[in-house]
Design an enzyme around this catalytic site. Structure first.
Site, PDB file in Angstrom:
ATOM      1  N   TYR A   7       1.594   8.177  13.028  1.00  0.00           N
ATOM      2  CA  TYR A   7       1.882   8.206  11.728  1.00  0.00           C
ATOM      3  C   TYR A   7       2.498   9.806  11.484  1.00  0.00           C
ATOM      4  O   TYR A   7       3.614   9.906  11.048  1.00  0.00           O
ATOM      5  CB  TYR A   7       0.949   8.104  10.681  1.00  0.00           C
ATOM      6  CG  TYR A   7       1.163   8.428   9.052  1.00  0.00           C
ATOM      7  CD1 TYR A   7       1.724   7.437   8.341  1.00  0.00           C
ATOM      8  CD2 TYR A   7       0.744   9.454   8.409  1.00  0.00           C
ATOM      9  CE1 TYR A   7       2.012   7.703   6.993  1.00  0.00           C
ATOM     10  CE2 TYR A   7       0.986   9.720   7.323  1.00  0.00           C
ATOM     11  CZ  TYR A   7       1.886   8.829   6.159  1.00  0.00           C
ATOM     12  OH  TYR A   7       2.115   9.001   5.161  1.00  0.00           O
TER      13      TYR A   7
ATOM     14  N   ILE B 227      -2.650  11.510  -1.855  1.00  0.00           N
ATOM     15  CA  ILE B 227      -2.206  10.881  -3.309  1.00  0.00           C
ATOM     16  C   ILE B 227      -2.939   9.644  -3.357  1.00  0.00           C
ATOM     17  O   ILE B 227      -3.033   8.835  -2.581  1.00  0.00           O
ATOM     18  CB  ILE B 227      -0.630  10.637  -3.346  1.00  0.00           C
ATOM     19  CG1 ILE B 227       0.305  11.814  -2.774  1.00  0.00           C
ATOM     20  CG2 ILE B 227      -0.282  10.376  -4.734  1.00  0.00           C
ATOM     21  CD1 ILE B 227       0.128  13.052  -3.758  1.00  0.00           C
TER      22      ILE B 227
ATOM     23  N   LYS C 282       6.402  10.707  10.513  1.00  0.00           N
ATOM     24  CA  LYS C 282       6.795  11.531   9.241  1.00  0.00           C
ATOM     25  C   LYS C 282       7.445  13.025   9.821  1.00  0.00           C
ATOM     26  O   LYS C 282       8.166  13.667   9.085  1.00  0.00           O
ATOM     27  CB  LYS C 282       5.495  11.899   8.682  1.00  0.00           C
ATOM     28  CG  LYS C 282       4.963  10.640   7.874  1.00  0.00           C
ATOM     29  CD  LYS C 282       6.049  10.065   6.914  1.00  0.00           C
ATOM     30  CE  LYS C 282       5.245   8.924   6.079  1.00  0.00           C
ATOM     31  NZ  LYS C 282       6.390   8.134   5.062  1.00  0.00           N
TER      32      LYS C 282
HETATM   33  P1  NAD Z   1       1.861   2.117  -0.831  1.00  0.00           P
HETATM   34  O1  NAD Z   1       1.207   1.377   0.190  1.00  0.00           O
HETATM   35  O2  NAD Z   1       1.688   1.845  -2.371  1.00  0.00           O
HETATM   36  O3  NAD Z   1       3.360   2.069  -0.766  1.00  0.00           O
HETATM   37  C1  NAD Z   1       4.104   1.776   0.541  1.00  0.00           C
HETATM   38  C2  NAD Z   1       5.415   1.137   0.251  1.00  0.00           C
HETATM   39  O4  NAD Z   1       5.891   0.786   1.307  1.00  0.00           O
HETATM   40  C3  NAD Z   1       5.352  -0.137  -0.577  1.00  0.00           C
HETATM   41  O5  NAD Z   1       6.200   0.007  -1.535  1.00  0.00           O
HETATM   42  C4  NAD Z   1       5.675  -1.236   0.454  1.00  0.00           C
HETATM   43  O6  NAD Z   1       6.215  -2.284  -0.093  1.00  0.00           O
HETATM   44  C5  NAD Z   1       6.607  -0.511   1.330  1.00  0.00           C
HETATM   45  N1  NAD Z   1       6.818  -1.045   2.650  1.00  0.00           N
HETATM   46  C6  NAD Z   1       5.931  -1.280   3.552  1.00  0.00           C
HETATM   47  N2  NAD Z   1       6.246  -2.020   4.771  1.00  0.00           N
HETATM   48  C7  NAD Z   1       7.613  -2.124   4.301  1.00  0.00           C
HETATM   49  C8  NAD Z   1       8.718  -2.915   4.968  1.00  0.00           C
HETATM   50  N3  NAD Z   1       8.346  -3.455   6.443  1.00  0.00           N
HETATM   51  N4  NAD Z   1       9.826  -2.956   4.400  1.00  0.00           N
HETATM   52  C9  NAD Z   1       9.929  -2.671   3.198  1.00  0.00           C
HETATM   53  N5  NAD Z   1       9.120  -1.744   2.360  1.00  0.00           N
HETATM   54  C10 NAD Z   1       7.870  -1.681   2.903  1.00  0.00           C
HETATM   55  O7  NAD Z   1       1.505   3.510  -0.707  1.00  0.00           O
HETATM   56  P2  NAD Z   1       1.943   5.102  -1.284  1.00  0.00           P
HETATM   57  O8  NAD Z   1       1.019   5.916  -1.186  1.00  0.00           O
HETATM   58  O9  NAD Z   1       2.964   5.088  -2.743  1.00  0.00           O
HETATM   59  O10 NAD Z   1       3.230   5.385  -0.106  1.00  0.00           O
HETATM   60  C11 NAD Z   1       4.433   5.687  -0.394  1.00  0.00           C
HETATM   61  C12 NAD Z   1       5.229   6.650   0.705  1.00  0.00           C
HETATM   62  O11 NAD Z   1       4.482   8.101   0.470  1.00  0.00           O
HETATM   63  C13 NAD Z   1       4.910   6.357   2.081  1.00  0.00           C
HETATM   64  O12 NAD Z   1       5.830   6.406   2.795  1.00  0.00           O
HETATM   65  C14 NAD Z   1       3.760   7.191   2.588  1.00  0.00           C
HETATM   66  O13 NAD Z   1       3.776   7.342   3.985  1.00  0.00           O
HETATM   67  C15 NAD Z   1       3.892   8.290   1.918  1.00  0.00           C
HETATM   68  N6  NAD Z   1       2.618   9.198   1.716  1.00  0.00           N
HETATM   69  C16 NAD Z   1       1.730   8.746   0.834  1.00  0.00           C
HETATM   70  C17 NAD Z   1       0.562   9.558   0.750  1.00  0.00           C
HETATM   71  C18 NAD Z   1      -0.679   9.230   0.091  1.00  0.00           C
HETATM   72  O14 NAD Z   1      -1.686   9.982   0.209  1.00  0.00           O
HETATM   73  N7  NAD Z   1      -0.595   8.107  -0.579  1.00  0.00           N
HETATM   74  C19 NAD Z   1       0.554  10.788   1.483  1.00  0.00           C
HETATM   75  C20 NAD Z   1       1.748  11.240   2.022  1.00  0.00           C
HETATM   76  C21 NAD Z   1       2.824  10.563   2.165  1.00  0.00           C
END
Ligand code: NAD
Length: 245
Positions: free
Chosen positions: A152, A185, A156
């Site tokens: 991961y 988050i 990133k």
């Molecule tokens: P989430 O699981 O709610 O969102 C993930 C999104 O990715 C969803 O909309 C899902 O439909 C989409 N997705 C997954 N596989 C897919 C595919 N094959 N095709 C199209 N869409 C796909 O989680 P989130 O926390 O909202 O994550 C959003 C972004 O933020 C991600 O890239 C995640 O890595 C990043 N992020 C999140 C955090 C955290 O703590 N939540 C921290 C750092 C980065």
């Protein structure tokens, strides 16, 4: 007044959904992509408002889906101001020695290869029109690395390098490319962490709280806006000062 339009890839939950809300609050029309699940929460945002919602099913592991999305955008609106790439997946935390090949491929396909293809299509669209802002949702793990999240973190980190390279390639065409790097988050992705783990995370965060989706959406709103018109190739950390948990 000409309305602005944003594309949010991965818009049906968590950060993506909140980014859509932010754009709607700022008066944008929104192209939103979904992969699995229903569109109720997304459609609810637009009820009673002037902003238009266009939807398209996109699995970012499938390059053709991403190309079709941009064809649909050219056909339906032929103009965009901003593209935000949100899709991201992670697996249970484990040492790299325990990660299998399928897991590596799946994470890199969604988090990095999808971002490269979407970035390329967005760049083709924006360079032709000499206008646009591209924003990738990365992670602080892409900067500092996260133990037991090696793949991961690599995906990133690759995304950050991608955005910096793209920013150099397309600055002369008035196209900006930046990343937002969230810390912890509170979303579906982090729901697996129990109360004790959350307390530990809060303790190791200088601002002493978990991040909220609106913290991330605010940074995206800024990078999409004219207020950031001289900012490109940058990473905004939205992590309460945390570098590791
Ligand atoms: P989430 O699981 O709610 O969102 C993930 C999104 O990715 C969803 O909309 C899902 O439909 C989409 N997705 C997954 N596989 C897919 C595919 N094959 N095709 C199209 N869409 C796909 O989680 P989130 O926390 O909202 O994550 C959003 C972004 O933020 C991600 O890239 C995640 O890595 C990043 N992020 C999140 C955090 C955290 O703590 N939540 C921290 C750092 C980065």
């Amino acid at each position: 007044m000409i309305r602005k339009t944003a594309l949010v890839v991965g818009a049906t939950s968590g950060i993506g959904l909140e980014v859509v809300k932010k754009f709607v609050n700022n008066g944008y029309d929104v192209f939103a992509t979904y992969n699995k699940g229903d569109l109720c929460d997304l459609e609810d945002i637009f009820v009673g408002l002037d902003s238009k919602l266009y939807t398209c099913k996109v699995d970012v592991k499938n390059a053709q889906d991403i190309k079709n999305l941009f064809k649909k955008i050219e056909k339906d609106v032929d103009f965009l101001d901003c593209v935000v790439y949100c899709p991201g997946i992670s697996y249970d935390e484990k040492m790299l020695i325990d990660v299998d090949d399928e897991e590596i491929e799946e994470i890199l396909n969604v988090n990095l290869k999808g971002a490269i293809i979407a970035g390329r299509e967005a760049m083709r669209f924006f360079v032709k029109r000499k206008h646009g802002s591209i924003i990738f949702i990365s992670s602080i793990y892409g900067i500092y690395g996260g133990a037991c999240e090696s793949v991961y973190s690599a995906s990133k980190g690759g995304m950050i390098a991608l955005s910096k390279a793209m920013a150099q390639e397309c600055g002369a065409f008035n196209v900006r490319v930046n990343c937002v790097a969230p810390g912890f988050i509170d979303t579906k992705m982090t729901a697996k962490f129990n109360e004790e783990e959350r307390e530990r995370i809060i303790e190791s965060t200088p601002l002493k709280r978990l991040g909220r989706v609106d913290d991330v959406a605010n940074a995206v709103g800024f990078l999409a806006s004219e207020e950031s018109s001289f900012i490109t190739g940058q990473v905004i950390e939205v992590a309460g000062g945390a570098v590791k948990f």
